[in-house]
Design a protein around this motif. Structure first.
Motif, PDB file in Angstrom:
ATOM      1  N   VAL A 135      -5.754  -9.322  10.505  1.00 61.86           N
ATOM      2  CA  VAL A 135      -7.094  -9.098   9.945  1.00 61.86           C
ATOM      3  C   VAL A 135      -7.200  -7.654   9.449  1.00 61.86           C
ATOM      4  O   VAL A 135      -7.727  -7.387   8.365  1.00 61.86           O
ATOM      5  CB  VAL A 135      -8.191  -9.417  10.988  1.00 61.86           C
ATOM      6  N   ARG A 136      -6.660  -6.718  10.197  1.00 61.96           N
ATOM      7  CA  ARG A 136      -6.767  -5.313   9.783  1.00 61.96           C
ATOM      8  C   ARG A 136      -5.869  -5.016   8.592  1.00 61.96           C
ATOM      9  O   ARG A 136      -6.221  -4.198   7.730  1.00 61.96           O
ATOM     10  CB  ARG A 136      -6.513  -4.404  10.979  1.00 61.96           C
ATOM     11  N   MET A 137      -4.737  -5.697   8.494  1.00 66.39           N
ATOM     12  CA  MET A 137      -3.913  -5.568   7.268  1.00 66.39           C
ATOM     13  C   MET A 137      -4.733  -6.056   6.073  1.00 66.39           C
ATOM     14  O   MET A 137      -4.762  -5.425   5.009  1.00 66.39           O
ATOM     15  CB  MET A 137      -2.622  -6.387   7.384  1.00 66.39           C
ATOM     16  N   ALA A 138      -5.399  -7.211   6.259  1.00 68.89           N
ATOM     17  CA  ALA A 138      -6.198  -7.778   5.163  1.00 68.89           C
ATOM     18  C   ALA A 138      -7.305  -6.811   4.764  1.00 68.89           C
ATOM     19  O   ALA A 138      -7.522  -6.565   3.563  1.00 68.89           O
ATOM     20  CB  ALA A 138      -6.795  -9.120   5.598  1.00 68.89           C
ATOM     21  N   LEU A 142       0.825  -1.216   0.000  1.00 66.55           N
ATOM     22  CA  LEU A 142       0.000   0.000   0.000  1.00 66.55           C
ATOM     23  C   LEU A 142       0.860   1.268   0.000  1.00 66.55           C
ATOM     24  O   LEU A 142       0.462   2.305   0.538  1.00 66.55           O
ATOM     25  CB  LEU A 142      -0.950   0.003   1.199  1.00 66.55           C
ATOM     26  N   LYS A 143       2.017   1.163  -0.625  1.00 63.58           N
ATOM     27  CA  LYS A 143       2.911   2.319  -0.695  1.00 63.58           C
ATOM     28  C   LYS A 143       2.169   3.492  -1.342  1.00 63.58           C
ATOM     29  O   LYS A 143       1.499   3.327  -2.364  1.00 63.58           O
ATOM     30  CB  LYS A 143       4.128   1.940  -1.528  1.00 63.58           C
ATOM     31  N   GLY A 144       2.273   4.641  -0.741  1.00 63.33           N
ATOM     32  CA  GLY A 144       1.630   5.833  -1.307  1.00 63.33           C
ATOM     33  C   GLY A 144       0.195   6.024  -0.835  1.00 63.33           C
ATOM     34  O   GLY A 144      -0.416   7.059  -1.087  1.00 63.33           O
ATOM     35  N   LYS A 145      -0.369   5.020  -0.154  1.00 62.40           N
ATOM     36  CA  LYS A 145      -1.738   5.152   0.363  1.00 62.40           C
ATOM     37  C   LYS A 145      -1.709   5.729   1.786  1.00 62.40           C
ATOM     38  O   LYS A 145      -0.756   5.490   2.542  1.00 62.40           O
ATOM     39  CB  LYS A 145      -2.448   3.788   0.402  1.00 62.40           C
ATOM     40  N   MET A 154      -1.211  -0.348   8.542  1.00 67.37           N
ATOM     41  CA  MET A 154      -0.941   0.524   7.391  1.00 67.37           C
ATOM     42  C   MET A 154       0.559   0.685   7.173  1.00 67.37           C
ATOM     43  O   MET A 154       1.050   0.647   6.052  1.00 67.37           O
ATOM     44  CB  MET A 154      -1.613   1.883   7.630  1.00 67.37           C
ATOM     45  N   GLU A 155       1.297   0.847   8.260  1.00 68.37           N
ATOM     46  CA  GLU A 155       2.748   1.018   8.149  1.00 68.37           C
ATOM     47  C   GLU A 155       3.414  -0.265   7.658  1.00 68.37           C
ATOM     48  O   GLU A 155       4.335  -0.224   6.848  1.00 68.37           O
ATOM     49  CB  GLU A 155       3.338   1.409   9.507  1.00 68.37           C
ATOM     50  N   ARG A 156       2.930  -1.417   8.129  1.00 65.21           N
ATOM     51  CA  ARG A 156       3.526  -2.678   7.679  1.00 65.21           C
ATOM     52  C   ARG A 156       3.252  -2.925   6.201  1.00 65.21           C
ATOM     53  O   ARG A 156       3.994  -3.646   5.534  1.00 65.21           O
ATOM     54  CB  ARG A 156       3.005  -3.857   8.504  1.00 65.21           C
ATOM     55  N   LEU A 157       2.191  -2.303   5.691  1.00 64.18           N
ATOM     56  CA  LEU A 157       1.881  -2.434   4.261  1.00 64.18           C
ATOM     57  C   LEU A 157       2.525  -1.303   3.444  1.00 64.18           C
ATOM     58  O   LEU A 157       2.209  -1.129   2.275  1.00 64.18           O
ATOM     59  CB  LEU A 157       0.356  -2.427   4.068  1.00 64.18           C
ATOM     60  N   GLY A 158       3.369  -0.525   4.082  1.00 65.12           N
ATOM     61  CA  GLY A 158       4.124   0.500   3.356  1.00 65.12           C
ATOM     62  C   GLY A 158       3.388   1.814   3.187  1.00 65.12           C
ATOM     63  O   GLY A 158       3.892   2.737   2.540  1.00 65.12           O
TER      64      GLY A 158
END
Ligand code: ASP
Ligand code: CP
Length: 332
Positions: free
Chosen positions: A320-323, A66-69, A90-94
């Motif tokens: 779950v929240r990452m998903a 999710l870089k840039g999101k 959110m941070e773990r997804l970039g």
């Protein structure tokens, strides 16, 4: 020769992982307001992605899906787990986060309405997590928003992402949901987590037991709705009767902040306390859950019992929240 791909991106592009552009998948561009919006197929999809997220976190920690999101975390009520697990997800997804955890320092303190605050944040963010003291606030926000709204708890209404992580916990810990007996204990009147979890469990063949002080019983309209769906529900005033048959003991905090009369709160706050003695009649293969925070309902001595799942439950919440973030933004 193939162009060099940095390890993080290599993992994110790995063909056996369900990551990429998934705009046809469930939840893309959708709000998450109530658990009533989910089917069993949706749950399978979400939990499949959550497992992949866990694998990725264990392997590389952080990656650039999710870089840039940008996520706006808008919390009008206190939170530790929901706010920080969405932040971490959110941070773990970039991606990155606008944290508004203390609305008294935002223009809400100047009297700005919820719709205007939402209109503002969606200019800067791609998705908004909202926790608010009023029932229906997330649905109201979603009416005004062009970007997805995720309900992080609307008063005594619902807490849908908690129910999803609760169900994921049950599946991971016990391997199934159909056929289980789930006993909900404590404040069933004001506890939004039990309202959402009971609704979500109505998709499965479960036995629901409710145990609470008389003034904190499960709302009658919710019991009726579940009854109409064929859910088997029983109310008890003491816990002992159902302990031996219970697979999931879901303990909750008496929600002090919802009481108009604090004397009433004082009368019921210590109604149930789970101790090692309480768990004696329980099966070896059962779990004790709690959405947390706990304020005395579960004695600290239980923490080392392998059946105490409440700390693991918090970790499942991250995956779950990452998903959910990846799915809502069309990347899983
Ligand atoms: N943290 C959960 C909620 O916000 C449960 C609780 O606060 O007791 O609903
Ligand atoms: N379970 C839960 O919602 O915790 P917080 O209130 O700390 O976010």
């Amino acid at each position: 020769m193939a162009a060099f791909v940095p390890p993080n991106e290599r993992n994110a592009q790995s063909p056996h992982l369900p990551f990429g552009d998934y705009r046809e998948a469930p939840l893309y561009g959708k709000d998450i307001i109530s658990v009533s919006q989910f089917s069993r197929e949706d749950l399978d999809y979400i939990f499949g992605v959550a497992k992949e997220m866990r694998a990725m976190v264990e392997r590389i920690g952080t990656f650039d899906l999710l870089k840039g999101k940008i996520l706006a975390n808008l919390f009008y009520e206190p939170s530790t787990r929901t706010s920080s697990s969405f932040f971490s997800a959110m941070e773990r997804l970039g991606g990155s986060v606008i944290p508004i955890n203390e609305v008294t320092y935002s223009s809400v303190a100047k009297g700005e309405s919820l719709p205007d605050t939402i209109r503002t944040l969606e200019c800067y963010a791609d998705v908004i997590v909202l926790r608010h003291p009023e029932v229906g606030s997330a649905a109201l926000a979603a009416e005004y928003a062009r970007k997805p709204i995720i309900n992080g708890g609307d008063g005594i209404g619902e807490h849908p992402t908690q129910a999803l992580l609760d169900l994921f916990t049950i599946k991971e810990e016990l391997g199934r949901v159909d056929g289980l007996t789930v006993t909900m204990l404590g404040d069933l009147k004001y506890g939004r987590t039990v309202h959402s979890l009971a609704r979500l469990l109505s998709l499965f063949a479960v036995q629901l037991n409710y145990i609470s002080p008389d003034i904190l019983r499960m709302p009658a309209d919710l019991v009726k709705k579940l009854e109409a769906k064929g859910v088997s529900q029983k109310e008890y005033s003491t816990l002992e009767t159902v302990l031996a048959e219970t697979d999931v003991l879901y303990v909750t905090r008496v929600q002090k902040e919802r009481f108009e009369n604090l004397e009433e709160y004082e009368k019921v706050k210590g109604a149930y306390v789970i101790t090692p003695e309480t768990l004696k009649p329980c099966k070896d293969e059962m779990i004790v859950m709690h959405p947390l925070p706990r304020v005395g309902e579960i004695s600290l001595e239980i923490d080392t019992d392998p059946r105490a799942a409440y700390f693991r439950q918090m970790e499942y919440g991250l995956y779950v929240r990452m998903a959910l973030l990846a799915m809502v933004l069309g990347k899983a």
